[in-house]
Design a protein around this motif. Structure first.
Motif, PDB file in Angstrom:
ATOM      1  N   VAL A 202     113.396  85.313 -19.506  1.00  0.00           N
ATOM      2  CA  VAL A 202     112.337  85.690 -20.442  1.00  0.00           C
ATOM      3  C   VAL A 202     112.387  84.814 -21.685  1.00  0.00           C
ATOM      4  CG1 VAL A 202     111.483  87.526 -21.962  1.00  0.00           C
ATOM      5  CG2 VAL A 202     112.156  88.066 -19.614  1.00  0.00           C
ATOM      6  N   SER A 203     113.583  84.596 -22.207  1.00  0.00           N
ATOM      7  CA  SER A 203     113.748  83.745 -23.386  1.00  0.00           C
ATOM      8  C   SER A 203     113.313  82.310 -23.094  1.00  0.00           C
ATOM      9  CB  SER A 203     115.204  83.768 -23.841  1.00  0.00           C
ATOM     10  OG  SER A 203     115.397  82.915 -24.946  1.00  0.00           O
ATOM     11  N   PHE A 204     113.676  81.803 -21.918  1.00  0.00           N
ATOM     12  CA  PHE A 204     113.309  80.454 -21.517  1.00  0.00           C
ATOM     13  C   PHE A 204     111.784  80.296 -21.513  1.00  0.00           C
ATOM     14  CE2 PHE A 204     111.970  77.575 -18.098  1.00  0.00           C
ATOM     15  CZ  PHE A 204     112.667  76.415 -18.383  1.00  0.00           C
ATOM     16  N   TYR A 205     111.095  81.266 -20.923  1.00  0.00           N
ATOM     17  CA  TYR A 205     109.638  81.171 -20.852  1.00  0.00           C
ATOM     18  C   TYR A 205     108.977  81.482 -22.187  1.00  0.00           C
ATOM     19  CZ  TYR A 205     109.301  79.913 -16.008  1.00  0.00           C
ATOM     20  OH  TYR A 205     109.375  79.206 -14.841  1.00  0.00           O
ATOM     21  N   GLY A 206     109.623  82.278 -23.004  1.00  0.00           N
ATOM     22  CA  GLY A 206     109.109  82.477 -24.345  1.00  0.00           C
ATOM     23  C   GLY A 206     109.045  81.161 -25.105  1.00  0.00           C
ATOM     24  N   ARG A 208     108.912  78.184 -23.679  1.00  0.00           N
ATOM     25  CA  ARG A 208     107.930  77.338 -23.001  1.00  0.00           C
ATOM     26  C   ARG A 208     106.504  77.692 -23.420  1.00  0.00           C
ATOM     27  NH1 ARG A 208     108.992  72.844 -20.617  1.00  0.00           N
ATOM     28  NH2 ARG A 208     107.714  73.209 -18.766  1.00  0.00           N
ATOM     29  N   ILE A 209     106.230  78.988 -23.514  1.00  0.00           N
ATOM     30  CA  ILE A 209     104.899  79.430 -23.914  1.00  0.00           C
ATOM     31  C   ILE A 209     104.596  78.988 -25.336  1.00  0.00           C
ATOM     32  CG2 ILE A 209     103.498  81.485 -24.438  1.00  0.00           C
ATOM     33  CD1 ILE A 209     104.964  82.826 -22.026  1.00  0.00           C
ATOM     34  N   ALA A 210     105.574  79.154 -26.218  1.00  0.00           N
ATOM     35  CA  ALA A 210     105.386  78.725 -27.605  1.00  0.00           C
ATOM     36  C   ALA A 210     105.103  77.231 -27.686  1.00  0.00           C
ATOM     37  CB  ALA A 210     106.624  79.079 -28.435  1.00  0.00           C
ATOM     38  N   ALA A 211     105.796  76.441 -26.875  1.00  0.00           N
ATOM     39  CA  ALA A 211     105.592  74.991 -26.863  1.00  0.00           C
ATOM     40  C   ALA A 211     104.204  74.644 -26.345  1.00  0.00           C
ATOM     41  CB  ALA A 211     106.662  74.320 -26.011  1.00  0.00           C
ATOM     42  N   VAL A 212     103.759  75.347 -25.299  1.00  0.00           N
ATOM     43  CA  VAL A 212     102.438  75.090 -24.736  1.00  0.00           C
ATOM     44  C   VAL A 212     101.344  75.422 -25.749  1.00  0.00           C
ATOM     45  CG1 VAL A 212     100.754  75.896 -23.025  1.00  0.00           C
ATOM     46  CG2 VAL A 212     103.097  75.370 -22.321  1.00  0.00           C
ATOM     47  N   LEU A 213     101.474  76.557 -26.426  1.00  0.00           N
ATOM     48  CA  LEU A 213     100.429  77.002 -27.334  1.00  0.00           C
ATOM     49  C   LEU A 213     100.338  76.137 -28.580  1.00  0.00           C
ATOM     50  CD1 LEU A 213     100.754  80.882 -27.073  1.00  0.00           C
ATOM     51  CD2 LEU A 213      99.142  79.367 -25.910  1.00  0.00           C
ATOM     52  N   THR A 214     101.443  75.537 -29.007  1.00  0.00           N
ATOM     53  CA  THR A 214     101.386  74.660 -30.177  1.00  0.00           C
ATOM     54  C   THR A 214     100.691  73.336 -29.869  1.00  0.00           C
ATOM     55  OG1 THR A 214     103.586  73.766 -29.670  1.00  0.00           O
ATOM     56  CG2 THR A 214     103.463  75.634 -31.215  1.00  0.00           C
ATOM     57  N   LYS A 215     100.627  72.993 -28.565  1.00  0.00           N
ATOM     58  CA  LYS A 215      99.985  71.744 -28.173  1.00  0.00           C
ATOM     59  C   LYS A 215      98.553  71.935 -27.696  1.00  0.00           C
ATOM     60  CE  LYS A 215     104.357  69.723 -26.572  1.00  0.00           C
ATOM     61  NZ  LYS A 215     105.105  69.215 -25.390  1.00  0.00           N
ATOM     62  N   THR A 216      98.146  73.196 -27.503  1.00  0.00           N
ATOM     63  CA  THR A 216      96.857  73.478 -26.903  1.00  0.00           C
ATOM     64  C   THR A 216      95.928  74.143 -27.888  1.00  0.00           C
ATOM     65  OG1 THR A 216      97.990  73.838 -24.799  1.00  0.00           O
ATOM     66  CG2 THR A 216      95.719  74.634 -24.967  1.00  0.00           C
ATOM     67  N   PRO A 217      94.711  73.652 -28.069  1.00  0.00           N
ATOM     68  CA  PRO A 217      93.751  74.328 -28.956  1.00  0.00           C
ATOM     69  C   PRO A 217      93.380  75.688 -28.390  1.00  0.00           C
ATOM     70  CG  PRO A 217      92.680  72.596 -27.703  1.00  0.00           C
ATOM     71  CD  PRO A 217      94.151  72.437 -27.462  1.00  0.00           C
ATOM     72  N   LYS A 218      93.244  76.664 -29.250  1.00  0.00           N
ATOM     73  CA  LYS A 218      92.887  78.009 -28.834  1.00  0.00           C
ATOM     74  C   LYS A 218      91.378  78.094 -28.650  1.00  0.00           C
ATOM     75  CE  LYS A 218      96.811  80.035 -31.303  1.00  0.00           C
ATOM     76  NZ  LYS A 218      97.228  80.990 -32.351  1.00  0.00           N
ATOM     77  N   LEU A 219      90.941  78.216 -27.398  1.00  0.00           N
ATOM     78  CA  LEU A 219      89.528  78.234 -27.078  1.00  0.00           C
ATOM     79  C   LEU A 219      88.995  79.666 -26.985  1.00  0.00           C
ATOM     80  CD1 LEU A 219      89.449  75.443 -24.362  1.00  0.00           C
ATOM     81  CD2 LEU A 219      89.029  75.220 -26.812  1.00  0.00           C
TER      82      LEU A 219
END
Length: 219
Positions: A202-206, A208-219
């Motif tokens: 869970v921590s690992f994917y937490g 990963r998700i944070a890294a993805v969202l910082t690089k992706t514009p929120k549509l």
């Protein structure tokens, strides 16, 4: 060669355990420090898992599973019937190429991208639910088989990613047959004893998700 957080690496561990094959496991740091060995052994995808047998590399987890089954004949992973083997390959491809990537997008992204992926994932989950409900013996066999190893990603990884993302997609109320299959699979000792710790995953994917969202514009 594998990664502790990879469901694809776990498939190979479980298969080798079922076959009773001794092996040396090499942990790879695929996030921060990918080794040159991975690049050399898997120059096309540069990913784990990689199985080295008689000095030769075999790559791609489903390909490795079939190689293991053909090389060590005891405790067969794939069905003996040719039609059933074809069905197993079909559903493995469905899980790897359609269901898992769509679920990851739905859970790990936000905005319109996540909304569209969620709708698609729900339809794909319904297809799998109906297939298990129909009595497909690939999902009801004795012991742990090929489809169970492929399905580990749905049974164990998806709940961990859901928890990390704070979202609910795969729920017993909506998909009781998938969830019952997952419970049976995770109760098998050869699977349970090789799973990574849930909280660590869970921590690992937490992260990963944070890294993805910082690089992706929120549509």
């Amino acid at each position: 060669m594998g990664l502790w957080a990879s469901p694809y690496s776990l498939r190979i561990k479980v298969a080798l355990k079922i076959k009773g094959v001794d092996y040396e496991y090499v942990e790879e740091d695929m996030i921060r420090n990918k080794s040159q060995q991975i690049v050399n052994y898997n120059p096309v995808h540069k990913k784990v898992p990689v199985l080295i047998h008689t000095g030769k590399p075999i790559v791609e987890s489903v390909v490795i599973l079939e190689y293991i089954d053909e090389t060590w004949k005891g405790n067969p992973l794939l069905p003996q019937d040719s039609y059933d083997r074809a069905q197993a390959r079909f559903w493995a491809k469905f899980i790897d190429d359609q269901l898992t990537p769509t679920i990851r997008t739905a859970l790990m992204r936000k905005g319109e991208i996540a909304k569209r992926a969620t709708a698609e994932a729900e339809e794909l989950l319904k297809l799998l639910e109906n297939e298990i409900k129909s009595g497909n013996k690939l999902f009801h066999g004795e012991g742990v088989g090929f489809m169970d190893m492929v399905g580990i990603v749905i049974a164990y990884w998806v709940p961990a990613i859901q928890q990390a993302a704070g979202k609910q997609l795969l729920m017993r109320g909506s998909y009781p047959c998938i969830c019952s299959w997952a419970c049976r699979l995770l109760a098998c000792s050869v699977v349970r004893e090789n799973l990574p710790p849930h909280d660590k995953l869970v921590s690992f994917y937490g992260d990963r998700i944070a890294a993805v969202l910082t690089k992706t514009p929120k549509l």
